[in-house]
Design an enzyme around this catalytic site. Sequence first.
Site, PDB file in Angstrom:
ATOM      1  N   LEU A   1      18.027 -19.837   0.476  1.00  0.00           N
ATOM      2  CA  LEU A   1      18.894 -19.279   1.516  1.00  0.00           C
ATOM      3  C   LEU A   1      19.560 -20.341   2.390  1.00  0.00           C
ATOM      4  O   LEU A   1      20.101 -20.044   3.445  1.00  0.00           O
ATOM      5  CB  LEU A   1      18.115 -18.286   2.386  1.00  0.00           C
ATOM      6  CG  LEU A   1      17.616 -17.018   1.675  1.00  0.00           C
ATOM      7  CD1 LEU A   1      17.005 -16.046   2.675  1.00  0.00           C
ATOM      8  CD2 LEU A   1      18.729 -16.327   0.892  1.00  0.00           C
TER       9      LEU A   1
ATOM     10  N   ASP B   1      15.672 -15.924  -8.362  1.00  0.00           N
ATOM     11  CA  ASP B   1      15.906 -17.371  -8.409  1.00  0.00           C
ATOM     12  C   ASP B   1      17.314 -17.686  -7.917  1.00  0.00           C
ATOM     13  O   ASP B   1      17.985 -18.581  -8.424  1.00  0.00           O
ATOM     14  CB  ASP B   1      15.685 -17.926  -9.821  1.00  0.00           C
ATOM     15  CG  ASP B   1      15.499 -19.442  -9.807  1.00  0.00           C
ATOM     16  OD1 ASP B   1      15.028 -19.962  -8.779  1.00  0.00           O
ATOM     17  OD2 ASP B   1      15.846 -20.091 -10.805  1.00  0.00           O
TER      18      ASP B   1
END
Lengths: 316, 429
Positions: B68, B310
């Site tokens: 992120l 992923d």
Amino acid sequence: MTATAPTSQFAHRHLLGIEGLSPFEMTALLDMADEAVELNRQVEKRRTTLTGRTQINLFFENSTRTQSSFEIAGKRLGADVMNMAVGSSSIKKGETLLDTAATLNAMHPDLIVVRHHAAGAVHLLARKVDCSVVNAGDGAHEHPTQALLDGLTIRRNKGRIQGLIVAICGDVLHSRVARSNIILLQALGARVRVIGPSTLLPRGIDRFGVEVFRDMREGLKDADIVMMLRLQLERMNGSFVPSVREYFHFYGLDAEKLSWAKPDALVMHPGPMNRGVEIDSAVADGAQSLIREQVEMGVAVRMAVLEALARNLPNR
Amino acid sequence: MTSRPLLIANATLVDPVAGSEARGSLLIKDGLIADLGPNLNTAPDGAETLDARGKVLAPGLVDARAFLGEPGSEHRESIASGSQAAAAGGVTTVVCTPETNPAIDDPAIVDYLIRRARDTAVVNVHTAAAITKGLRGEEMTEIGLLKQAGAVCFTDGAKTISNARVFLRALTYARDYGALIVHHTEDPNLAGNGVMNSGEYASRLGLGGRPIEAETIVLERDARLVRMTGSRYHAAIITNRDSLEIARRAKDQGLPFSCGTSINHLSFNETDIGDYRTYFKLAPPLRSEEERLALAEALADGLIDIVVSDHNPQDVEQKRQPFAEAGDGALGIETMLSAGLRLVHAGHLGLPKLFRAMSTRPAELLGLPGGRLEKGQPADLVLFDPDEPWVLDKKTLRSKSKNTPFDEARLQGRVFRTFVAGKTVYEYA
């Protein structure tokens, strides 16, 4: 330190470990040490038990307190004490341990006190010399006089060892102090616990007859004696534990953690301490600390050991 | 600020725990699932009602592995943009990986991320922490303090700890804290300069290969270290039949061993790389179609515990490179449910099993709430039509990066609404 104790109470040529001693022999050494404590508190501390005897302190690892403790012990008993400074000797020049042993043996010492970084090295040396050998610490194996002085300190403060709960905390993996203490304290009837992160507990420790804890709160519950172990610097930063602050947070003995033990629990440390790593200064210097008394007991125990061994030396 | 209760009526409820799919309704109250079942027909006074018209209502997805961007790579993704993408994909809980700059290897960074998530995320965002300091594979991190700070698992991301002694110590230490160690199993030396699966295709393309053995050797080693320590271990992404065999054996021995694979490895194979398409450059690499089918089968029978996105956003410059020089990774979080539904439509498994692997099991392994359609659970839900066809246009993705391998792909199944703690965080307009 009267000569009334029969020599058969300690029928060994060497003191290589606590392993192999009977509870009876351990108690006999502690009784002799008790007498030495009294002697050491007098102005005239000298005795003649070892007059004419030669004691060599052979320290392959640096040690201030153990070496000086053995030195004082030998001198108070009247022995000629020589410290072999390994740093400036031929050992640094590549001489093998056995060659060193043969060289020393040729000087006809009566007692050799040895510390070596390799487990079993003292035993090897003992097989090659004609005199008595005292193990002053071999690798992570044994440190018998430390266990005896710890046992003496406990017995003098608690009046007994039998039935006490002793928690040994910290780096058990690398500790010869822990190994010798586990054997001695269990032989004398204590319930021994070890507490530490799994990375600092040796494999198979659960088969040493001890109770194993990873959590200080659980492990210290009802403990009579809290014995802290030193954590070497090189093991603190990610190899065995992540950091000093994490180690201290979970395993460092501070007042809060000590409050989890019995109210009259006593704190011990073989020294030298890392304040703020395994033990907080407030605890190390606090009312429950026996740490300085341990040093005093060290001299007495070593006198007892040297005298017990000297009784078995041939009077040629 | 309690909102009105909401009755979602006339839905197909997917219960991955019971393994069932049945018509029914579900009542959300105070952010929790207050009631559910086939006979729950009337809304309590003051409740809103939403007619699901037969659409599927399931526990929101729990994605155990997504990058992120924060801190340090906010141009690729942020917690805000990544969580928007998650919501659009029906993902209600995300665990972000620690390959950040600086790496998430200090309790203060975990604390920072928890605050950032609280302030900017629309879904639940948790953080993994590094196993080793700086992800260097040498010294373990403060696993105890990091876990206390809130790290839900420990991983060095796409880096493998090749030193077995370091890994053994970390496993041993983590056990004292019940911490879950998540490992990328690819021997860096054996993978070498390889950029795709080793074999005929790599040879024809003139690209260096990463052999399956780079994965299996580390996985086998890990299984043995887990047997030695009894520590909780999760293989992050396994990609082939040999690895499945190792996982089967470890599980048969009763070890605390689990494994996952990525939605990409369940969706594509090495031939998708085609004409050097860098969006298909992944670590571990895509394997052959036989391996992909074996993964789908293992997912259906539960040998593979979880599926992760992923999610790895890469900027254009990382991907607009010759294949061997391009960055690894693909987007995944926004498309993982639709891609998972492909497996359902292809007959590999049913919806309950898909949600078991994408929601229930990951929540269990991470020790997080959610992943279940049960009274008292947080109302983290996804409402979707499993059959609605659509074509993905990467410009519509909410992620800051656009490196999706699904660009222009025909997908079947679309998210209509996503709820987190009963609040609508995404609605298809």
